[in-house]
Design a protein around this motif. Structure first.
Motif, PDB file in Angstrom:
ATOM      1  N   ALA A   1       0.830  -1.209   0.000  1.00  0.00           N
ATOM      2  CA  ALA A   1       0.000   0.000   0.000  1.00  0.00           C
ATOM      3  C   ALA A   1       0.865   1.260   0.000  1.00  0.00           C
ATOM      4  O   ALA A   1       0.548   2.245  -0.689  1.00  0.00           O
ATOM      5  CB  ALA A   1      -0.935  -0.002   1.204  1.00  0.00           C
ATOM      6  N   ASN A   2       1.952   1.243   0.760  1.00  0.00           N
ATOM      7  CA  ASN A   2       2.843   2.407   0.783  1.00  0.00           C
ATOM      8  C   ASN A   2       3.437   2.675  -0.599  1.00  0.00           C
ATOM      9  O   ASN A   2       3.615   3.831  -1.000  1.00  0.00           O
ATOM     10  CB  ASN A   2       3.962   2.195   1.798  1.00  0.00           C
ATOM     11  N   GLU A   3       3.740   1.611  -1.314  1.00  0.00           N
ATOM     12  CA  GLU A   3       4.271   1.770  -2.669  1.00  0.00           C
ATOM     13  C   GLU A   3       3.196   2.297  -3.619  1.00  0.00           C
ATOM     14  O   GLU A   3       3.456   3.200  -4.432  1.00  0.00           O
ATOM     15  CB  GLU A   3       4.798   0.418  -3.173  1.00  0.00           C
ATOM     16  N   LEU A   4       1.988   1.760  -3.492  1.00  0.00           N
ATOM     17  CA  LEU A   4       0.887   2.168  -4.371  1.00  0.00           C
ATOM     18  C   LEU A   4       0.541   3.649  -4.202  1.00  0.00           C
ATOM     19  O   LEU A   4       0.208   4.332  -5.167  1.00  0.00           O
ATOM     20  CB  LEU A   4      -0.344   1.300  -4.084  1.00  0.00           C
ATOM     21  N   TYR A   5       0.638   4.132  -2.967  1.00  0.00           N
ATOM     22  CA  TYR A   5       0.211   5.505  -2.666  1.00  0.00           C
ATOM     23  C   TYR A   5       1.369   6.463  -2.421  1.00  0.00           C
ATOM     24  O   TYR A   5       1.175   7.551  -1.880  1.00  0.00           O
ATOM     25  CB  TYR A   5      -0.700   5.502  -1.435  1.00  0.00           C
ATOM     26  N   LYS A   6       2.572   6.084  -2.829  1.00  0.00           N
ATOM     27  CA  LYS A   6       3.741   6.897  -2.485  1.00  0.00           C
ATOM     28  C   LYS A   6       3.675   8.314  -3.058  1.00  0.00           C
ATOM     29  O   LYS A   6       4.293   9.234  -2.520  1.00  0.00           O
ATOM     30  CB  LYS A   6       5.023   6.199  -2.920  1.00  0.00           C
ATOM     31  N   ASN A   7       2.925   8.503  -4.135  1.00  0.00           N
ATOM     32  CA  ASN A   7       2.803   9.838  -4.738  1.00  0.00           C
ATOM     33  C   ASN A   7       1.465  10.501  -4.429  1.00  0.00           C
ATOM     34  O   ASN A   7       1.110  11.497  -5.067  1.00  0.00           O
ATOM     35  CB  ASN A   7       3.011   9.746  -6.248  1.00  0.00           C
ATOM     36  N   CYS A   8       0.736   9.933  -3.460  1.00  0.00           N
ATOM     37  CA  CYS A   8      -0.587  10.474  -3.099  1.00  0.00           C
ATOM     38  C   CYS A   8      -0.459  11.313  -1.830  1.00  0.00           C
ATOM     39  O   CYS A   8      -0.158  10.767  -0.761  1.00  0.00           O
ATOM     40  CB  CYS A   8      -1.572   9.330  -2.882  1.00  0.00           C
ATOM     41  N   PRO A   9      -0.670  12.631  -1.897  1.00  0.00           N
ATOM     42  CA  PRO A   9      -0.478  13.490  -0.721  1.00  0.00           C
ATOM     43  C   PRO A   9      -1.460  13.233   0.411  1.00  0.00           C
ATOM     44  O   PRO A   9      -1.180  13.563   1.564  1.00  0.00           O
ATOM     45  CB  PRO A   9      -0.637  14.908  -1.283  1.00  0.00           C
ATOM     46  N   GLN A  10      -2.625  12.651   0.104  1.00  0.00           N
ATOM     47  CA  GLN A  10      -3.620  12.413   1.156  1.00  0.00           C
ATOM     48  C   GLN A  10      -3.343  11.140   1.956  1.00  0.00           C
ATOM     49  O   GLN A  10      -3.743  11.043   3.122  1.00  0.00           O
ATOM     50  CB  GLN A  10      -5.032  12.304   0.545  1.00  0.00           C
ATOM     51  N   TYR A  11      -2.687  10.184   1.379  1.00  0.00           N
ATOM     52  CA  TYR A  11      -2.525   8.871   2.004  1.00  0.00           C
ATOM     53  C   TYR A  11      -1.761   8.954   3.325  1.00  0.00           C
ATOM     54  O   TYR A  11      -0.736   9.627   3.429  1.00  0.00           O
ATOM     55  CB  TYR A  11      -1.799   7.929   1.049  1.00  0.00           C
ATOM     56  N   VAL A  12      -2.273   8.252   4.341  1.00  0.00           N
ATOM     57  CA  VAL A  12      -1.631   8.181   5.653  1.00  0.00           C
ATOM     58  C   VAL A  12      -1.178   6.740   5.889  1.00  0.00           C
ATOM     59  O   VAL A  12      -2.008   5.850   6.103  1.00  0.00           O
ATOM     60  CB  VAL A  12      -2.600   8.618   6.768  1.00  0.00           C
ATOM     61  N   PRO A  13       0.121   6.460   5.852  1.00  0.00           N
ATOM     62  CA  PRO A  13       0.585   5.081   6.039  1.00  0.00           C
ATOM     63  C   PRO A  13       0.392   4.626   7.482  1.00  0.00           C
ATOM     64  O   PRO A  13       0.750   5.351   8.419  1.00  0.00           O
ATOM     65  CB  PRO A  13       2.068   5.143   5.679  1.00  0.00           C
ATOM     66  N   PRO A  14      -0.161   3.448   7.696  1.00  0.00           N
ATOM     67  CA  PRO A  14      -0.277   2.918   9.063  1.00  0.00           C
ATOM     68  C   PRO A  14       1.091   2.512   9.582  1.00  0.00           C
ATOM     69  O   PRO A  14       2.043   2.352   8.808  1.00  0.00           O
ATOM     70  CB  PRO A  14      -1.193   1.708   8.896  1.00  0.00           C
ATOM     71  N   LEU A  15       1.194   2.349  10.901  1.00  0.00           N
ATOM     72  CA  LEU A  15       2.438   1.864  11.481  1.00  0.00           C
ATOM     73  C   LEU A  15       2.588   0.384  11.166  1.00  0.00           C
ATOM     74  O   LEU A  15       1.665  -0.401  11.388  1.00  0.00           O
ATOM     75  CB  LEU A  15       2.444   2.103  12.990  1.00  0.00           C
ATOM     76  N   GLU A  16       3.747  -0.002  10.681  1.00  0.00           N
ATOM     77  CA  GLU A  16       3.957  -1.379  10.237  1.00  0.00           C
ATOM     78  C   GLU A  16       3.769  -2.378  11.373  1.00  0.00           C
ATOM     79  O   GLU A  16       3.154  -3.438  11.191  1.00  0.00           O
ATOM     80  CB  GLU A  16       5.347  -1.522   9.625  1.00  0.00           C
ATOM     81  N   PHE A  17       4.271  -2.050  12.559  1.00  0.00           N
ATOM     82  CA  PHE A  17       4.154  -3.007  13.664  1.00  0.00           C
ATOM     83  C   PHE A  17       2.697  -3.207  14.064  1.00  0.00           C
ATOM     84  O   PHE A  17       2.295  -4.304  14.465  1.00  0.00           O
ATOM     85  CB  PHE A  17       4.990  -2.544  14.873  1.00  0.00           C
ATOM     86  N   ASP A  18       1.896  -2.155  13.904  1.00  0.00           N
ATOM     87  CA  ASP A  18       0.471  -2.248  14.237  1.00  0.00           C
ATOM     88  C   ASP A  18      -0.242  -3.158  13.243  1.00  0.00           C
ATOM     89  O   ASP A  18      -1.076  -3.994  13.629  1.00  0.00           O
ATOM     90  CB  ASP A  18      -0.135  -0.845  14.231  1.00  0.00           C
TER      91      ASP A  18
END
Length: 370
Positions: free
Chosen positions: A20-37
């Protein structure tokens, strides 16, 4: 050609999360979740929901490259109340309907093989997970507890025969003052029923009420769309994971004469900007951004609120909203984003008519017969 492979090991699972982080890497709105969570939520050893849930995870590949992901969940506890349904969640894919179709068909077939009659989602293991596909508000930054997805997702869902089951609404609230009606009702209700709005300065004080608070949540949400009751183990896991991020002054519980929790509101400073800076990692510097956001919030996210069924339709919500709004004003926080609330839950959604507000996001749960 789309190839679907089941996630079989920890390496696959990390690739699943990082896609998901790769898919949205150029999306300013996207908020990446914490990986450990994410790892904890998807781990059968760490997520107590697996006591009554089955789940499988799949990745989609084209020419050896990951192009999509999906989770299939059968929540046996929820199905006892709501019928034989398989859930899908963590759905992400490139702009190619063939990928979306292959992923969803995989969950449909798995669900059907296990006696399910309907597929629904996006949903998680329980209502504390991210749920609801974004269908309006793509220009807005989501809360850390909300899904972000590209607009093409919804077009593909419709083309693949999925229909609207329920919508959740989120509002942007302007916190200029406590609405006079809310303030007046709060005072009247407290006196009439001898209720006490309790606020906190220490997390240790708040944690004493954690289980009673979530038991009230279970009762309040029991008849809402698809809600599965949280077990005590799930409650303890949620408290352990998320109460770390909560500033207790932005929480209020309402107690009756017997000191039973009859209603509550939980909110916290927005961590969306901090999560972006952390980019899924607490270390080495992610935790610094998160701590700054907790201690000096610029806006508030309203996470959970509820009133026990025995006390509903009496205006009890006014007590916790009065106390919480005053805390926001005292700390110079001008804006709050509400938690997703079911569009069909008229009483909950109507509350915001007392505030200056605007619709922020609309989220949708889709269903399809299988």
């Amino acid at each position: 050609m789309v190839e679907i492979k089941e996630v079989k090991n920890r390496k696959d699972l990390k690739n699943f999360i990082r896609f998901a982080n790769e898919l949205y890497k150029n999306c300013p709105q996207y908020v990446p979740p914490l990986e450990f969570d994410e790892l904890n939520t998807l781990s059968k050893e760490k997520n107590p929901a697996f006591e009554h849930c089955e789940a499988k995870y799949w990745l989609a590949y084209q020419e050896g490259k990951i192009v999509g992901r999906i989770v299939g969940i059968i929540n046996r506890a929820a199905n006892k109340k709501w019928g034989e349904k398989v859930r899908f969640g963590w759905l992400d894919f490139i702009e190619d309907i063939a990928v979306a179709k292959a992923l969803l068909q995989t969950v449909e077939e798995w669900g059907k093989a296990n006696g399910m009659q309907i597929i629904q989602g996006p949903l998680g293991f329980n209502d504390m997970d991210r749920e609801g596909m974004l269908v309006e508000g793509f220009e807005n930054e989501p809360t850390i507890a909300s899904i972000y997805n590209y607009p093409y997702y919804i077009h593909y869902m419709e083309e693949l025969g999925y229909i609207k089951a329920e919508d959740w609404l989120q509002y942007k609230i302007y916190l200029k003052a406590i609405p006079e009606k809310i303030k007046r009702v709060s005072k009247m209700i407290a006196e009439k029923y001898n209720l006490r709005a309790m606020t906190f300065s220490k997390k240790s004080e708040l944690k004493k009420y954690a289980r009673p608070l979530f038991h009230t949540l279970n009762a309040a949400f029991s008849n809402l769309y698809g809600y599965p009751e949280l077990t005590d183990k799930e409650i303890d896991s949620i408290v352990s994971s998320y109460f770390t991020f909560i500033d207790p002054k932005y929480v209020c519980i309402v107690l009756d004469e017997k000191n039973d929790v009859v209603a509550f509101g939980i909110s916290m400073g927005s961590l969306s900007a901090a999560y972006k800076k952390a980019n899924g990692k607490l270390f080495p510097f992610g935790f610094i951004h998160i701590l700054k956001a907790i201690n000096h919030p610029k806006k508030i996210d309203l996470y959970l609120n509820g009133v026990h069924p025995d006390w509903q339709k009496r205006g009890i919500h006014a007590l916790y909203y009065t106390a919480m709004t005053q805390a926001y004003i005292d700390n110079h926080i001008p804006i709050a984003i509400t938690n997703p609330q079911l569009e069909s839950n008229i009483n909950a959604v109507h509350i915001w008519s007392n505030y200056e507000n605007e619709l922020y996001c609309r989220r949708r749960c889709y269903e399809k017969n299988i």
